[in-house]
Design a protein around this motif. Structure first.
Motif, PDB file in Angstrom:
ATOM      1  N   ASN A 266       3.886   2.439   6.764  1.00 23.07           N
ATOM      2  CA  ASN A 266       3.185   3.558   6.117  1.00 23.07           C
ATOM      3  C   ASN A 266       2.665   3.121   4.751  1.00 23.07           C
ATOM      4  OD1 ASN A 266       5.500   3.481   4.567  1.00 23.07           O
ATOM      5  ND2 ASN A 266       6.432   5.247   5.571  1.00 23.07           N
ATOM      6  N   HIS A 267       2.032   4.036   4.062  1.00 22.53           N
ATOM      7  CA  HIS A 267       1.421   3.727   2.768  1.00 22.53           C
ATOM      8  C   HIS A 267       2.480   3.404   1.707  1.00 22.53           C
ATOM      9  CE1 HIS A 267      -2.174   3.602   0.330  1.00 22.53           C
ATOM     10  NE2 HIS A 267      -1.554   4.293  -0.611  1.00 22.53           N
TER      11      HIS A 267
ATOM     12  N   GLU B 268       2.657   0.105  -0.716  1.00 23.69           N
ATOM     13  CA  GLU B 268       2.791   0.167  -2.177  1.00 23.69           C
ATOM     14  C   GLU B 268       4.008  -0.620  -2.651  1.00 23.69           C
ATOM     15  OE1 GLU B 268       2.620   4.177  -3.558  1.00 23.69           O
ATOM     16  OE2 GLU B 268       0.474   4.348  -3.149  1.00 23.69           O
TER      17      GLU B 268
ATOM     18  N   ASN C 155      -9.996   4.293   4.531  1.00 18.09           N
ATOM     19  CA  ASN C 155      -8.791   3.477   4.693  1.00 18.09           C
ATOM     20  C   ASN C 155      -8.819   2.266   3.765  1.00 18.09           C
ATOM     21  OD1 ASN C 155      -7.872   5.214   6.709  1.00 18.09           O
ATOM     22  ND2 ASN C 155      -8.917   4.067   8.309  1.00 18.09           N
TER      23      ASN C 155
ATOM     24  N   ALA D   4      -8.373   3.413   0.133  1.00 15.86           N
ATOM     25  CA  ALA D   4      -6.992   3.779  -0.181  1.00 15.86           C
ATOM     26  C   ALA D   4      -6.161   2.549  -0.525  1.00 15.86           C
ATOM     27  CB  ALA D   4      -6.367   4.538   0.992  1.00 15.86           C
ATOM     28  N   VAL D   5      -6.361   1.465   0.222  1.00 12.69           N
ATOM     29  CA  VAL D   5      -5.629   0.224  -0.062  1.00 12.69           C
ATOM     30  C   VAL D   5      -6.064  -0.351  -1.406  1.00 12.69           C
ATOM     31  CG1 VAL D   5      -5.269  -2.155   0.711  1.00 12.69           C
ATOM     32  CG2 VAL D   5      -5.231  -0.294   2.367  1.00 12.69           C
TER      33      VAL D   5
END
Length: 143
Positions: free
Chosen positions: A85-86, A90, A117, A120-121
């Motif tokens: 997941n994100h 992180e 996507n 976001a990265v």
């Protein structure tokens, strides 16, 4: 021979010219327009980048490179292993930032992935303080 009949009022005075001479007005307007165009600042749409200072020295060792691949469905892979997941992404980016000699992070998006996507990265990497980030494989977007 011609004969000057004069005006109908019977006087010796010439008719008053009622037309306005607009040539000086147009000249003044053109000068003002040119002055306005010259004084308007040039609009630049720029993004500030922190570029490293130039150096002629070769690095002592090859840099450590982490590859972040973003698949067409938004799946993120860190060095070939899928990220759940994100928050896990992180955490990995935080580990990169914590190292004294920060490794490079190469982001390789798939040609069919949605821009959100990838953004976001990149936003997560920038927010966490990754300084050595690169987009790799952009030649696939030329077609």
């Amino acid at each position: 021979m011609g004969m000057n009949v004069g005006n109908s009022s019977g006087g010796d005075e010439a008719d008053v010219m009622l037309d306005v001479n607009t040539t000086p007005l147009i000249d003044v307007m053109l000068v003002l327009l040119v002055m306005l165009i010259i004084t308007i600042p040039i609009q630049l749409h720029s993004i500030n980048l922190d570029m490293p200072p130039p150096s002629n020295q070769q690095p002592l060792k090859d840099p450590i490179v982490h590859e972040v691949f973003i698949d067409f469905d938004g799946t993120v892979m860190w060095d070939g292993t899928p990220v759940a997941n994100h928050a896990d992404l992180e955490a990995k980016l935080s580990q990169v930032v914590a190292e004294p000699d920060q490794p490079e992070v190469h982001i390789k998006p798939n040609k069919l992935v949605e821009y959100g996507n990838v953004a976001a990265v990149m936003a997560a990497a920038q927010r966490l303080g990754v300084k050595k980030m690169a987009m790799v494989g952009n030649e696939q977007f030329l077609n």
